[in-house]
Design an enzyme around this catalytic site. Structure first.
Site, PDB file in Angstrom:
ATOM      1  N   GLU A 182     -18.426 -15.316  29.360  1.00  0.00           N
ATOM      2  CA  GLU A 182     -18.251 -13.901  29.686  1.00  0.00           C
ATOM      3  C   GLU A 182     -17.911 -13.212  28.371  1.00  0.00           C
ATOM      4  O   GLU A 182     -16.829 -13.408  27.823  1.00  0.00           O
ATOM      5  CB  GLU A 182     -17.142 -13.741  30.726  1.00  0.00           C
ATOM      6  CG  GLU A 182     -17.127 -12.365  31.354  1.00  0.00           C
ATOM      7  CD  GLU A 182     -16.028 -11.505  30.786  1.00  0.00           C
ATOM      8  OE1 GLU A 182     -16.368 -10.605  29.972  1.00  0.00           O
ATOM      9  OE2 GLU A 182     -14.860 -11.721  31.115  1.00  0.00           O
ATOM     10  N   CYS A 238     -13.482  -5.752  28.718  1.00  0.00           N
ATOM     11  CA  CYS A 238     -14.933  -5.739  28.523  1.00  0.00           C
ATOM     12  C   CYS A 238     -15.671  -4.992  29.623  1.00  0.00           C
ATOM     13  O   CYS A 238     -16.824  -4.606  29.441  1.00  0.00           O
ATOM     14  CB  CYS A 238     -15.447  -7.171  28.423  1.00  0.00           C
ATOM     15  SG  CYS A 238     -14.907  -8.205  29.795  1.00  0.00           S
TER      16      CYS A 238
END
Length: 483
Positions: free
Chosen positions: A256, A290
Site C-alpha cells: 500500500e 495516503c
C-alpha cells in the site's frame, strides 16, 4: 518514558548490537524514549526464529490462534490510555486520534480476526468436478488455503498501531509467522503491541520486532531467505526498491503505497459536505495520510465558492499542542518532513499557484508544525499538484465538464482512493466507475472496513482489509484425485 527499549526476537527481549537512538516527540521536540538499532545479524536471527516457529504455528488449530488474538485485543483495549499516550508522543497525533484511530482501531483489528466466521474463511474446502478425464470420468478437486510462511511487515510512521495490527492480525490468523520492521520515527508503540501478544500467549518466534534507522535493517528483513512474503505500507519509492529485492526470489508482495487522491466536485454537489470531507486533509494526521483528497478538481460553476469555503474551514482549525483537547491540527512527524512540506508550498508559488491561506510556519515555541495550506489557480501539471506532499496542503484545479474532470483525475501516477461529490447520484457512480483508483468515495471520505483496500498504478499491489486480508496472507492449494 525514556527507558531503553530492547528488540523482540524469538520470544526474548534482546539488547541491540547497534545501541539505541532517540525517539522525539514532534510536538515538544523532547525525548520520548530510546529505540533499539538492530544489526543485520539480529534481523536475520529474527527471520530464522520466525521460520522455525512457522511449522508448529501453522498447524495450530485456527480456534486456538483466534483465542490468542482475542486475548491480545483485550490487553490492548485495557491499556488504551497508556498506549495512546505513547502513540501520541511518538507521532504528534491528537488525543482523540491516538485513542480512537490508533490504539482503538488496533484492538478492533485483533478482535475482528479473532472472530472469523466459517462462511468468510477464504475458499473453504470443497470438491469440484474439474471436467472429463478420458474414460475414467472426472477428477475430484479440493481447493484449500495455506499460509504463505514467514511475512516481513514493514509499517508506516503515521499510525504505529492500526497499520501493524492490520498486517499482523490477519497474518497470524492464517497461520503465518511475522517479523515486524517498524518505521524508525515511532517504533516504541509496536514493541508494546509485541508485549501484548506475548502476554496473550503467542509462542516464541511467531512474532518478532526489529527496528533501526539504517536502511540495512529493512533490507535484511526483506531479503532474508527465510522470508516468503513482504507486506509494506509507505512511499512508492521504497516500495519499488522492495519489489526489486523481492523479485530476485519471487516473494509474495502486498504493498500500500503513495496517493494523490483526486476529489472531483461537480456544480450540483453539497458544498458543505465536500468542504468537510476535503478538510480532513488539513486536520487528520496533519495531512500525513495516503488516502487524503489532496487534489481537488472543482467544476468552474462552484470553483470560487469552494475555494472560499475551504479557506474559511482551514482558518478555523486550531493548530497546536495535540495534548490540548481543542487542538485539531498537530505537528508533522519531524523537522525534515516539515521542511519537505514547506518546500512544496514554495514550489507551488514558483509554479504559479496562489497561496490562499496558510503557507507560513505557525508561531509556536516548539514542534514541527505546518499551517493548513490551500493552493488555488493550479494546473494539473504542477509538481505541487502531481507529487505526494503528505502534509496539510490542498491544491485546487478547475474543470469545465464531466469528461475533463475524469481525464484530470486519471492523469496521475497514483491510484489509491479518489472521491466524487455530486447531487446526481447516477452521475457520481458513473464517474466513479471510470476513475482509475483502487477505491472511490461517493459524497464521503469514510471507509468501509470490510471492503477491499489497495491501489492501482504506483499506489500499490494487492488488496487487504476484512476478509480480503485472509486471501492476501494465504496461498491457494489444489489437491486432485481420480473420480
Amino acid at each position: 518514558m525514556t527507558a531503553r527499549q530492547p528488540l523482540f526476537v524469538g520470544g526474548s527481549w534482546v539488547e541491540p548490537d547497534g545501541g539505541h537512538y532517540e525517539v522525539t516527540d514532534p510536538a515538544s521536540e523532547e525525548t520520548v524514549g530510546w529505540a533499539p538499532e538492530a544489526s543485520r545479524d539480529q534481523v536475520l536471527a529474527a527471520c530464522a526464529a520466525a521460520r522455525e516457529a512457522f511449522g508448529p504455528w501453522s498447524r495450530t488449530a485456527p480456534e486456538e490462534r483466534a483465542a490468542i488474538l482475542g486475548r491480545a485485543a483485550g490487553i490492548i483495549a485495557a491499556r488504551l490510555k497508556e498506549y495512546a499516550s505513547l502513540a501520541g508522543a511518538e507521532t504528534g497525533a491528537t488525543l482523540g486520534t491516538a485513542r480512537a484511530l490508533q490504539v482503538g482501531v488496533a484492538a478492533a483489528r485483533f478482535r475482528r480476526y479473532a472472530r472469523v466466521e466459517p462462511a468468510e474463511w477464504p475458499i473453504p474446502p470443497q470438491i469440484n468436478e474439474a471436467g472429463p478425464m478420458g474414460k475414467a470420468g472426472v477428477m475430484g478437486a479440493l481447493a484449500v488455503r495455506q499460509p504463505v510462511g514467514v511475512v516481513t511487515c514493514v509499517t508506516s510512521y503515521n499510525n504505529p498501531w492500526a497499520n501493524p495490527a492490520g498486517k499482523v492480525a490477519p497474518a497470524l490468523a492464517m497461520g503465518n509467522t511475522v517479523v515486524v520492521k517498524p518505521a524508525p520515527q515511532d517504533p516504541l508503540s509496536v514493541y508494546r503491541m509485541a508485549q501484548a501478544l506475548e502476554e496473550a500467549g503467542v509462542p516464541p518466534g511467531v512474532v518478532n520486532v526489529v527496528s533501526g534507522r539504517q536502511t540495512g535493517v529493512g533490507e535484511a528483513a526483506v531479503a532474508s531467505p527465510d522470508v516468503d512474503m513482504v507486506s509494506f505500507t509507505g512511499s512508492t519509492a521504497v516500495g519499488q526498491r522492495i519489489a526489486e529485492v523481492c523479485g530476485r526470489d519471487m516473494k509474495r508482495q502486498l504493498m500500500e503505497l503513495g496517493g494523490k487522491g483526486a476529489a472531483v466536485v461537480f456544480d450540483d454537489a453539497d458544498l458543505r459536505s465536500a468542504v468537510a470531507g476535503i478538510g480532513t486533509t488539513f486536520s487528520f494526521y496533519s495531512g500525513q495520510i495516503c488516502t487524503a483528497p489532496t487534489r481537488v478538481l472543482a467544476h468552474r460553476g462552484i470553483h470560487d465558492r469552494l475555494v472560499e469555503q475551504l479557506a474559511a474551514y482551514a482558518d478555523r482549525l486550531k493548530v497546536g499542542d495535540p495534548r490540548e483537547p481543542d487542538t485539531v491540527v498537530g505537528p508533522v512527524i519531524s523537522a525534515a518532513h516539515r521542511d519537505r512540506v514547506e518546500s512544496y508550498v514554495e514550489l507551488g508559488r514558483k509554479e504559479g499557484a496562489v497561496v490562499v491561506t496558510g503557507g507560513e510556519r505557525p508561531d509556536l515555541s516548539a514542534g514541527f508544525y505546518v499551517a493548513p495550506t490551500l493552493l488555488a489557480d493550479c494546473t494539473n501539471d504542477m509538481r505541487a499538484v502531481r507529487e505526494e506532499i503528505f502534509g496539510p496542503v490542498v491544491a485546487v484545479v478547475p474543470f469545465d465538464d464531466e469528461e475533463e474532470g475524469i481525464a484530470l483525475a486519471n492523469d496521475t501516477d497514483y491510484g489509491l482512493i479518489d472521491y466524487v461529490w455530486s447531487g446526481d447520484v447516477a452521475r457520481a457512480f458513473r464517474v466513479a466507475r471510470r476513475l482509475r483508483a483502487g477505491g472511490v468515495g461517493v459524497n464521503t471520505v469514510g471507509r468501509n472496513m470490510e471492503a477491499p483496500f489497495g491501489g492501482f498504478k504506483k499506489s500499490g499491489v494487492g488488496r487487504d482489509v476484512g476478509s480480503y486480508a485472509l486471501h492476501a496472507y494465504s496461498e491457494v492449494q489444489t489437491i486432485v484425485w481420480p473420480g
